[in-house]
Design a protein around this motif. Structure first.
Motif, PDB file in Angstrom:
ATOM      1  N   GLY A  38       8.387 101.722 -34.093  1.00  0.00           N
ATOM      2  CA  GLY A  38       9.764 101.858 -34.488  1.00  0.00           C
ATOM      3  C   GLY A  38      10.646 100.297 -34.601  1.00  0.00           C
ATOM      4  N   ILE A  39      10.064  99.566 -34.271  1.00  0.00           N
ATOM      5  CA  ILE A  39      11.039  98.495 -33.583  1.00  0.00           C
ATOM      6  C   ILE A  39      10.440  97.931 -35.173  1.00  0.00           C
ATOM      7  CG2 ILE A  39      11.534  95.667 -32.984  1.00  0.00           C
ATOM      8  CD1 ILE A  39      11.491  97.307 -30.108  1.00  0.00           C
ATOM      9  N   LEU A  40       9.301  97.312 -35.893  1.00  0.00           N
ATOM     10  CA  LEU A  40       8.865  96.530 -36.834  1.00  0.00           C
ATOM     11  C   LEU A  40       8.868  97.535 -37.747  1.00  0.00           C
ATOM     12  CD1 LEU A  40       6.944  94.594 -37.570  1.00  0.00           C
ATOM     13  CD2 LEU A  40       4.510  95.978 -37.082  1.00  0.00           C
ATOM     14  N   LEU A  41       8.821  99.071 -37.894  1.00  0.00           N
ATOM     15  CA  LEU A  41       9.241 100.002 -38.867  1.00  0.00           C
ATOM     16  C   LEU A  41      10.341  99.773 -39.441  1.00  0.00           C
ATOM     17  CD1 LEU A  41       8.371 101.734 -40.859  1.00  0.00           C
ATOM     18  CD2 LEU A  41       8.362 103.802 -39.314  1.00  0.00           C
ATOM     19  N   SER A  42      11.404  99.688 -38.413  1.00  0.00           N
ATOM     20  CA  SER A  42      12.981  99.981 -39.271  1.00  0.00           C
ATOM     21  C   SER A  42      12.933  98.072 -39.386  1.00  0.00           C
ATOM     22  CB  SER A  42      13.900  99.841 -38.336  1.00  0.00           C
ATOM     23  OG  SER A  42      13.659  99.563 -36.573  1.00  0.00           O
ATOM     24  N   LEU A  43      12.841  97.073 -38.771  1.00  0.00           N
ATOM     25  CA  LEU A  43      12.959  96.056 -39.652  1.00  0.00           C
ATOM     26  C   LEU A  43      12.358  95.621 -40.914  1.00  0.00           C
ATOM     27  CD1 LEU A  43      13.359  93.403 -39.030  1.00  0.00           C
ATOM     28  CD2 LEU A  43      11.575  92.670 -37.867  1.00  0.00           C
ATOM     29  N   THR A  44      11.056  96.521 -41.251  1.00  0.00           N
ATOM     30  CA  THR A  44      10.063  95.917 -42.748  1.00  0.00           C
ATOM     31  C   THR A  44      11.263  96.931 -43.518  1.00  0.00           C
ATOM     32  OG1 THR A  44       8.493  96.295 -41.449  1.00  0.00           O
ATOM     33  CG2 THR A  44       8.541  96.706 -43.671  1.00  0.00           C
ATOM     34  N   LEU A  45      11.764  97.860 -43.203  1.00  0.00           N
ATOM     35  CA  LEU A  45      12.365  99.091 -43.895  1.00  0.00           C
ATOM     36  C   LEU A  45      14.014  98.644 -44.113  1.00  0.00           C
ATOM     37  CD1 LEU A  45      11.928 102.848 -42.641  1.00  0.00           C
ATOM     38  CD2 LEU A  45      11.267 101.402 -44.977  1.00  0.00           C
ATOM     39  N   HIS A  46      14.636  97.633 -43.202  1.00  0.00           N
ATOM     40  CA  HIS A  46      15.963  97.455 -43.609  1.00  0.00           C
ATOM     41  C   HIS A  46      15.959  95.888 -44.340  1.00  0.00           C
ATOM     42  CE1 HIS A  46      18.892  99.445 -41.025  1.00  0.00           C
ATOM     43  NE2 HIS A  46      18.097  98.941 -40.156  1.00  0.00           N
ATOM     44  N   LEU A  47      14.621  94.941 -44.185  1.00  0.00           N
ATOM     45  CA  LEU A  47      14.546  93.817 -44.978  1.00  0.00           C
ATOM     46  C   LEU A  47      14.452  94.696 -46.592  1.00  0.00           C
ATOM     47  CD1 LEU A  47      12.590  92.095 -42.810  1.00  0.00           C
ATOM     48  CD2 LEU A  47      14.477  91.063 -43.461  1.00  0.00           C
ATOM     49  N   TRP A  48      13.701  95.127 -46.985  1.00  0.00           N
ATOM     50  CA  TRP A  48      13.851  96.620 -48.195  1.00  0.00           C
ATOM     51  C   TRP A  48      14.346  97.059 -48.673  1.00  0.00           C
ATOM     52  CZ3 TRP A  48      13.989 101.627 -48.919  1.00  0.00           C
ATOM     53  CH2 TRP A  48      12.885 101.845 -50.849  1.00  0.00           C
TER      54      TRP A  48
END
Length: 590
Positions: free
Chosen positions: A63-73
């Motif tokens: 979830g940490i990695l996925l949310s970071l990717t989605l926030h940047l996108w």
């Protein structure tokens, strides 16, 4: 001046905290939740339902990695509805995946297929962090600068976290030494979680570039990096090319096929080549040196003919030994190497982000879809076994141990070894459930002993002119499943020793079955396991780096089953001395 520097540093840290809270709220929430989860696990000594503990940790960390990717996108998307919908859908999929994975781990199915699929998915999410926000850029400088900044910031914040943890730990240890104030080991673990996970990751998020800095399109070459590439990596690449071309010339002259080792050398060569492409990219755009541009475009052309060696070696392995999961992925990697070399030459290496992106996409497509390499391998091997059973086996499936042994002995030796090895591969990679519709579960515990019996012409693996020695142990990461029907187990040795040492009368060498006392009792009887000497020989012969699979042996009580995890045996062929042996394992009881 010093006061201004301290104030500026404090302001930078404070700004980083505030920035990450506003910019990455979901990621920060996952970080705090993951830290709290680790602290809770440590406080209860990591006890509880293993499936639930693993899935919770998996969900929070991914979830940490996925949310970071989605926030940047989402920073690149103007439509609020669109980016909110995508984020909600992605997190809903992660929750659903966690529930499905929890249920899957409750079955006896092998984790290989689903494990590879999840590895491919997590790799894709991780790589998208560096590239998803930059798909509209005219070149790859902005993503290159962002990736370099992100990687360096992560490394620095991790070092800061470790230094802070070490400093606080030293302070607590000093309090113990000076004032006799005791702190448990769990306190040091709590401090590590707070410093190296919470603090380090929050600082990392706060240091990630944003706005114009995130899309920094100015190429910045590093003299240090250029020096490493020109004076270390390029000479290394030249060495690889020289050795491989010399080897290619030799096998052409002698007209022989390449060995399997050449594939790994080419994998190393392509890895260095791709690293050079990424390292030279900003310098090429900034300085436009002719030599660097020539290297970027023509080095893949020099490598391209060598890929044929890898292709021939892979085809040879398929023809000699058949299909495996590893060979399918290696063949796909070989095809991707062709794609990379041809692509770099065709576009003159103007773009490089497509290299890791294409790798992640291919890995995901071959691993996460319903039709994937692990499933293909299992089905092909099963079909080969079924075809042979229809041709030469008279008994109906599932075969008992006696029926299986009779079938193996009725086949030519090479064919029996080949079929038995396929059963062993399926049992090892995909679990017992993958073959129990063809053979009884009891047969899966004896596949190695059957292999030892069928390979009648094999020379003993651990023998010389006078002394016979066999040994092996399971890998420390090996999972041991409780055989079906057994409800409890006892570790052997049960007295806490590293191994059980014993001496066995030499007379048992005649029939090759060693009665091994386990120093336990069942129904007022001393427990013993009957270990075939031929099976120990086969385990050592097929061991990889000394590692063997857990192997089961029958016991004097029908209620018991002994699973061997380590052994060491010595005896002299031309002597009257008894057999010296040490064992380690588990005694399963019904």
């Amino acid at each position: 001046m010093k006061g201004l520097s301290v104030e500026k540093a404090f302001h930078t840290v404070t700004e980083a905290f505030q920035n990450c809270l506003k910019r990455f709220p979901v990621t920060v929430a996952f970080i705090f939740a993951f830290t709290a989860y680790l602290i809770h696990l440590t406080s209860i000594s990591w006890t509880g339902e293993e499936r639930l503990l693993f899935i919770t940790g998996y969900y929070l960390s991914v979830g940490i990695l996925l949310s970071l990717t989605l926030h940047l996108w989402s920073e690149e998307v103007k439509s609020r509805m669109w980016k909110t919908g995508i984020q909600l859908a992605a997190h809903a999929l992660l929750i659903a995946d966690a529930f499905l994975l929890y249920r899957y781990l409750g079955t006896e199915s092998s984790w290989i297929e689903i494990g590879i699929a999840h590895t491919a998915a997590i790799l894709t999410i991780g790589l998208s962090t560096f590239f998803l926000s930059f798909l509209r850029e005219k070149n790859d400088i902005a993503s290159w600068n962002f990736a370099l900044n992100a990687v360096s910031s992560f490394a620095v914040t991790q070092i800061i976290g470790l230094i802070l943890w070490a400093g606080i730990s030293l302070l607590l240890f000093s309090l113990h030494q000076l004032f006799d104030i005791h702190f448990s080991g769990k306190c040091y673990a709590y401090i590590y979680y707070l410093c190296s996970i919470t603090l380090a990751l929050i600082l990392f998020l706060g240091l990630l570039p944003q706005g114009e800095d995130k899309h920094n399109r100015a190429p910045h070459s590093s003299e240090f990096l250029n020096g490493i590439i020109h004076y270390l990596f390029l000479p290394l690449t030249a060495g690889y090319l020289t050795v491989l071309y010399m080897y290619a010339a030799r096998i052409l002259v002698s007209w022989e096929l390449p060995t399997g080792w050449v594939s790994w050398l080419i994998v190393a060569l392509m890895t260095v080549c791709i690293a050079i492409q990424f390292g030279l990219y900003p310098a090429r755009l900034e300085n436009n040196k002719r030599f660097d541009n020539w290297i970027a475009r023509w080095m893949p052309v020099l490598i391209l003919p060598l890929l044929l060696l890898m292709t021939i070696g892979i085809v040879r392995r398929f023809n000699d030994y058949g299909i495996t999961v590893n060979r399918l992925y290696l063949a796909t990697l070989n095809g991707w190497f062709y794609f990379v070399c041809i692509g770099l030459f065709a576009i003159k290496a103007r773009r490089i982000n497509w290299i890791p992106i294409s790798f992640a996409i291919i890995f995901l497509l071959t691993s996460a879809l319903p039709v994937n390499y692990a499933g293909i391998t299992k089905n092909v091997i099963l079909n080969e076994i079924k075809a042979e059973m229809q041709r030469s086996c008279q008994a109906k499936a599932p075969l008992s141990l006696q029926q299986y042994e009779e079938w193996m002995y009725s086949l030519p030796e090479k064919q029996a070894i080949r079929i038995n090895s396929k059963f062993r591969y399926l049992n090892s990679w995909f679990g017992t459930e993958s073959v129990t519709h063809l053979i009884d579960r009891n047969v899966t515990y004896n596949l190695y002993s059957v292999a030892a019996d069928t390979e009648t012409n094999a020379a003993p693996a651990g023998t010389d002119s006078g002394k016979v020695t066999y040994s092996g142990a399971i890998d420390s990461q090996t999972n041991i499943s409780v055989p079906k029907g057994y409800t409890r187990f006892i570790a052997i040795p049960s007295d806490g020793m590293s191994s059980r040492f014993l001496t066995i009368p030499r007379q048992y060498l005649e029939n090759g079955i060693l009665p091994v006392s386990l120093d336990t009792r069942t129904d007022n009887l001393n427990d013993s396991a009957y270990i075939e000497l031929s099976t120990l020989e086969m385990l050592e012969k097929n061991s990889k780096h000394g590692h063997i699979p857990p192997t089961s042996f029958r016991c004097n009580s029908p209620k018991n089953l002994f699973m061997l995890t380590a052994f060491d045996i010595h005896y002299e062929k031309n002597s009257d001395e008894d057999i010296r042996m040490s064992i380690k394992g588990y005694l399963f009881k019904k």
